[in-house]
Design an enzyme around this catalytic site. Structure first.
Site, PDB file in Angstrom:
ATOM      1  N   ASP A  65       0.835  -1.201   0.000  1.00  0.00           N
ATOM      2  CA  ASP A  65       0.000   0.000   0.000  1.00  0.00           C
ATOM      3  C   ASP A  65       0.870   1.250   0.000  1.00  0.00           C
ATOM      4  O   ASP A  65       1.988   1.216   0.511  1.00  0.00           O
ATOM      5  CB  ASP A  65      -0.827   0.063   1.301  1.00  0.00           C
ATOM      6  CG  ASP A  65      -2.205  -0.538   1.145  1.00  0.00           C
ATOM      7  OD1 ASP A  65      -2.464  -1.153   0.097  1.00  0.00           O
ATOM      8  OD2 ASP A  65      -3.008  -0.408   2.079  1.00  0.00           O
ATOM      9  N   TYR A  67       1.918   4.730   1.756  1.00  0.00           N
ATOM     10  CA  TYR A  67       1.838   5.186   3.142  1.00  0.00           C
ATOM     11  C   TYR A  67       0.564   6.000   3.325  1.00  0.00           C
ATOM     12  O   TYR A  67       0.146   6.738   2.428  1.00  0.00           O
ATOM     13  CB  TYR A  67       3.045   6.048   3.495  1.00  0.00           C
ATOM     14  CG  TYR A  67       4.362   5.310   3.470  1.00  0.00           C
ATOM     15  CD1 TYR A  67       4.604   4.247   4.339  1.00  0.00           C
ATOM     16  CD2 TYR A  67       5.378   5.680   2.598  1.00  0.00           C
ATOM     17  CE1 TYR A  67       5.826   3.575   4.331  1.00  0.00           C
ATOM     18  CE2 TYR A  67       6.599   5.013   2.578  1.00  0.00           C
ATOM     19  CZ  TYR A  67       6.816   3.961   3.447  1.00  0.00           C
ATOM     20  OH  TYR A  67       8.016   3.300   3.431  1.00  0.00           O
ATOM     21  N   PHE A  78       7.741   2.259  -0.916  1.00  0.00           N
ATOM     22  CA  PHE A  78       8.691   2.426   0.187  1.00  0.00           C
ATOM     23  C   PHE A  78       9.247   3.846   0.318  1.00  0.00           C
ATOM     24  O   PHE A  78       9.885   4.165   1.316  1.00  0.00           O
ATOM     25  CB  PHE A  78       9.862   1.423   0.100  1.00  0.00           C
ATOM     26  CG  PHE A  78       9.440  -0.004   0.264  1.00  0.00           C
ATOM     27  CD1 PHE A  78       9.137  -0.523   1.511  1.00  0.00           C
ATOM     28  CD2 PHE A  78       9.306  -0.842  -0.845  1.00  0.00           C
ATOM     29  CE1 PHE A  78       8.721  -1.833   1.659  1.00  0.00           C
ATOM     30  CE2 PHE A  78       8.896  -2.163  -0.711  1.00  0.00           C
ATOM     31  CZ  PHE A  78       8.606  -2.667   0.551  1.00  0.00           C
ATOM     32  N   HIS A 188      10.240  -9.449   4.744  1.00  0.00           N
ATOM     33  CA  HIS A 188       9.928  -8.030   4.563  1.00  0.00           C
ATOM     34  C   HIS A 188      10.833  -7.183   5.461  1.00  0.00           C
ATOM     35  O   HIS A 188      11.223  -7.622   6.547  1.00  0.00           O
ATOM     36  CB  HIS A 188       8.454  -7.794   4.929  1.00  0.00           C
ATOM     37  CG  HIS A 188       7.921  -6.476   4.478  1.00  0.00           C
ATOM     38  ND1 HIS A 188       8.093  -5.315   5.214  1.00  0.00           N
ATOM     39  CD2 HIS A 188       7.215  -6.116   3.375  1.00  0.00           C
ATOM     40  CE1 HIS A 188       7.527  -4.315   4.580  1.00  0.00           C
ATOM     41  NE2 HIS A 188       6.983  -4.762   3.461  1.00  0.00           N
TER      42      HIS A 188
END
Length: 222
Positions: A65, A67, A78, A188
């Site tokens: 997603d 932020y 990211f 992750h």
């Protein structure tokens, strides 16, 4: 509604824009922007594609997603706006980057435009999100669209590097043709999982080594 997306991508994805799911997605997203706060800004929804045209892609880094906090999302997985505190996952990405390459970072801000302009497609699975509501635009059609993006790259290009962090990204990369692309998988970079295989995975040096073998210019990650 005509989708404003970089021309090479528009050519490769034009069939998607006419499908019922995408028309429904467009209606949903437009309504969301009119009635609540949604990230990123509308002009940045397809920013990853603008910065990294289809034929210039060398590396794909999959996120989930955007932020959902103020001034964070800029349309690149990211990444955050310059001057915004780096989120924990990005902090861990930078830690691994320094460890992997053995040199300190030149840039410590979270705006990863510098990567995108070198051929790193920073692709989120879902390209929009409601403010303060993680996952709020999941299951509306974005995932089908970004699956098509990955499929087009897998089928239409050769010798790309796909970096898949975490189970969600791994599942999304299930249809990548591994006979002609390099797929790098690990845990992750989230603080909840980074110590379970992300740290020490050396994705950046592995990607560059592969690119050099293919006769491509490596990415300046620093």
């Amino acid at each position: 509604m005509e989708v404003k997306i970089e021309e090479s991508w528009k050519s490769h994805l034009k069939d998607e824009f006419d499908k019922p799911y995408f028309k429904a997605l467009t209606t949903f997203v437009k309504e969301e922007y009119t009635k609540t706060t949604v990230y990123p800004a509308p002009k940045s929804i397809f920013r990853a594609f603008e910065l990294t045209p289809f034929e210039q892609v060398k590396v794909v880094i999959l996120g989930q997603d955007p932020y959902h906090g103020p001034k964070q999302a800029i349309g690149l997985s990211f990444a955050v706006s310059e001057g915004v505190r780096n989120p924990p996952s990005l902090q861990n990405i930078f830690k691994e980057l320094e460890s992997d390459l053995g040199v300190p970072l030149v840039h410590t801000d979270g705006d990863l435009t510098r990567w995108a302009e070198q051929g790193v497609l920073l692709l989120n699975a879902t390209l929009t999100v409601r403010a303060a509501s993680a996952g709020s635009h999941q299951g509306k059609g974005w995932e089908q669209f970004t699956d098509a993006v990955i499929q087009k790259l897998s089928d239409g290009r050769e010798h790309l590097v796909f970096i898949l962090w975490g189970n969600y990204a791994r599942a999304k990369g299930a249809h990548i043709d591994r006979s002609k692309h390099l797929v790098i998988e690990s845990a992750h970079p989230s603080p909840f999982s980074a110590h379970n295989g992300f740290f020490g995975s050396k994705p950046f040096s592995k990607a560059n080594e592969y690119l050099k073998i293919q006769g491509e210019k490596p990415i300046n990650w620093l």
